[in-house]
Design a protein around this motif. Structure first.
Motif, mmCIF file in Angstrom:
data_model
loop_
_atom_site.group_PDB
_atom_site.id
_atom_site.type_symbol
_atom_site.label_atom_id
_atom_site.label_comp_id
_atom_site.label_asym_id
_atom_site.label_seq_id
_atom_site.Cartn_x
_atom_site.Cartn_y
_atom_site.Cartn_z
ATOM 1 N N SER A 81 9.693 28.904 32.333
ATOM 2 C CA SER A 81 10.798 29.687 32.857
ATOM 3 C C SER A 81 11.896 29.790 31.810
ATOM 4 C CB SER A 81 11.353 29.055 34.134
ATOM 5 O OG SER A 81 12.470 29.780 34.608
ATOM 6 N N ILE A 83 14.992 30.264 32.791
ATOM 7 C CA ILE A 83 16.163 29.715 33.475
ATOM 8 C C ILE A 83 15.930 28.227 33.697
ATOM 9 C CG2 ILE A 83 17.665 29.891 35.483
ATOM 10 C CD1 ILE A 83 16.587 32.719 35.890
ATOM 11 N N PRO A 85 17.373 24.410 35.038
ATOM 12 C CA PRO A 85 18.372 23.787 35.916
ATOM 13 C C PRO A 85 19.355 22.953 35.113
ATOM 14 C CG PRO A 85 16.276 22.627 36.049
ATOM 15 C CD PRO A 85 16.042 23.842 35.216
ATOM 16 N N TYR A 94 14.175 26.898 40.190
ATOM 17 C CA TYR A 94 13.960 28.251 39.678
ATOM 18 C C TYR A 94 12.487 28.541 39.390
ATOM 19 C CZ TYR A 94 18.981 27.785 38.953
ATOM 20 O OH TYR A 94 20.331 27.574 39.135
ATOM 21 N N GLN A 137 10.874 34.799 42.278
ATOM 22 C CA GLN A 137 11.700 33.850 41.536
ATOM 23 C C GLN A 137 13.155 34.101 41.902
ATOM 24 O OE1 GLN A 137 11.256 33.970 37.256
ATOM 25 N NE2 GLN A 137 11.711 31.776 37.071
ATOM 26 N N SER A 138 13.823 33.033 42.290
ATOM 27 C CA SER A 138 15.197 33.172 42.806
ATOM 28 C C SER A 138 16.207 32.522 41.875
ATOM 29 C CB SER A 138 15.302 32.529 44.194
ATOM 30 O OG SER A 138 14.428 33.170 45.106
ATOM 31 N N GLN A 139 17.404 33.073 41.929
ATOM 32 C CA GLN A 139 18.565 32.488 41.260
ATOM 33 C C GLN A 139 19.641 32.301 42.328
ATOM 34 O OE1 GLN A 139 19.727 35.003 37.992
ATOM 35 N NE2 GLN A 139 17.631 35.157 37.194
ATOM 36 N N SER A 145 23.426 35.613 45.264
ATOM 37 C CA SER A 145 22.096 35.139 44.885
ATOM 38 C C SER A 145 21.230 36.328 44.479
ATOM 39 C CB SER A 145 21.425 34.373 46.033
ATOM 40 O OG SER A 145 21.243 35.203 47.157
ATOM 41 N N ASN A 147 17.159 37.617 43.721
ATOM 42 C CA ASN A 147 15.753 37.338 43.975
ATOM 43 C C ASN A 147 14.898 38.411 43.298
ATOM 44 O OD1 ASN A 147 13.525 35.938 45.198
ATOM 45 N ND2 ASN A 147 13.382 37.601 46.686
#
Length: 317
Positions: A81, A83, A85, A94, A137-139, A145, A147
């Motif tokens: 990924s 992104i 954490p 993520y 995949q979400s933020q 937010s 998605n």
């Protein structure tokens, strides 16, 4: 010395000649009938030997078509990924979440089989196999937010090679001599195991971005991308399955179900970061993964070896 001379009149000579002539004709008829019966018996025996003793007649070659559907699952090997954490507590937050709703594809193609005895079959297929899968995949955020939804549509040229075992009693004679009917069961179940080799034909990806703020969700974009360059061009796997063969006139219908397990990475590790559009717009790079799938197919196969080409009487084993 006394000599005895017997004289016959003309009528007696005529009767003796008729008796001798009838005897010769009867003998001729008997010999002719005997020869005819011998010829018929020899011919019948020759045909019977042809059906049962000729090694060429104890095998069969089939050619046909097959089609069906598959349900695909993704087996993740390593996760990647863009992104990351900020704390270890958010590890996995993520990560991609693989879904099951868009995972049904189709497959269709040709089949070729060689049955070299009553139970064992060696076969190979050439099929177009559609693999579909989806992940999100979400933020997440406190007030806003994001998605991303990623739908994948891949098409492979599959070449499975397999062994098939037919569950049936082995007969010493293939045909009922009296009724001229095959003794082969009309329905024969089987199991099969094999290896699958696949070449990637094309790979498309549809990705969408959704934003949720103050409880209101909106779609920012929906785009398509060719991802063939970041997928592995070749994959391999193994499969195990079973089914049954049904006789219909002079051809057969097969029904089968298989479980397939990928043995290689479907992603191109060397091109993981090669697609700038996906990285800049969706912060997306592909995981390392293989495929698992369950497939169900119906096929029609035609025998290519015949005992009688005029009547299209196939060699049935």
């Amino acid at each position: 010395m006394n000599e005895h001379i017997i004289y016959f009149d003309g009528r007696l000579k005529s009767e003796i000649f008729i008796v001798v002539y009838d005897y010769k004709m009867m003998l001729k008829y008997i010999v002719s009938i005997f020869l005819l019966l011998s010829t018929v018996v020899c011919q019948a025996q020759s045909i019977w030997d042809k059906l049962n003793k000729n090694p060429f007649k104890t095998s069969q070659v089939y050619f046909g078509v097959r089609s069906g559907a598959n349900y695909n699952m993704v087996n993740v090997i390593n996760r990647y990924s863009l992104i990351k954490p900020t704390t270890s507590l958010d590890e996995g937050l993520y990560d991609k979440e693989y879904k099951d709703v868009e995972n049904i594809g189709v497959l269709y193609g040709l089949t070729f089989m060689y049955q070299f005895d009553q139970r064992l079959v060696l076969g190979a297929n050439a099929s177009v196999n559609q693999i579909r899968f989806q992940y999100t995949q979400s933020q997440p955020g406190s007030t806003r937010s994001v998605n991303f939804i990623h739908n994948h549509d891949l098409n492979y040229l599959d070449v499975p090679v397999f062994f098939r075992f037919m569950f049936r009693r082995v007969n010493s004679r293939f045909w009922d001599k009296q009724n001229r009917k095959p003794t082969v069961p009309p329905i024969i179940p089987f199991v099969q195991v094999g290896l699958n080799f696949s070449v990637l034909i094309n790979a498309d990806k549809e990705y969408s971005k959704f934003t949720t703020q103050d409880g209101i969700e909106s779609q920012e974009f929906n785009k398509n991308e060719d991802i063939k360059s970041i997928m592995s061009p070749f994959t391999a796997g193994a499969f195990l399955g079973g089914g049954a063969r049904f006789r219909v006139s002079t051809f057969y219908i097969t029904a089968e179900a298989n479980f397939r397990q990928g043995l290689s990475n479907a992603n191109n590790q060397n091109a993981r970061y090669a697609n700038d559009n996906l990285q800049n717009e969706a912060y997306d790079v592909m995981d390392d993964f293989s495929f698992q799938s369950v497939e169900a197919l119906i096929g029609i196969i035609f025998p290519l070896k015949y005992l009688n080409k005029k009547e299209f009487m196939p060699v049935e084993i």
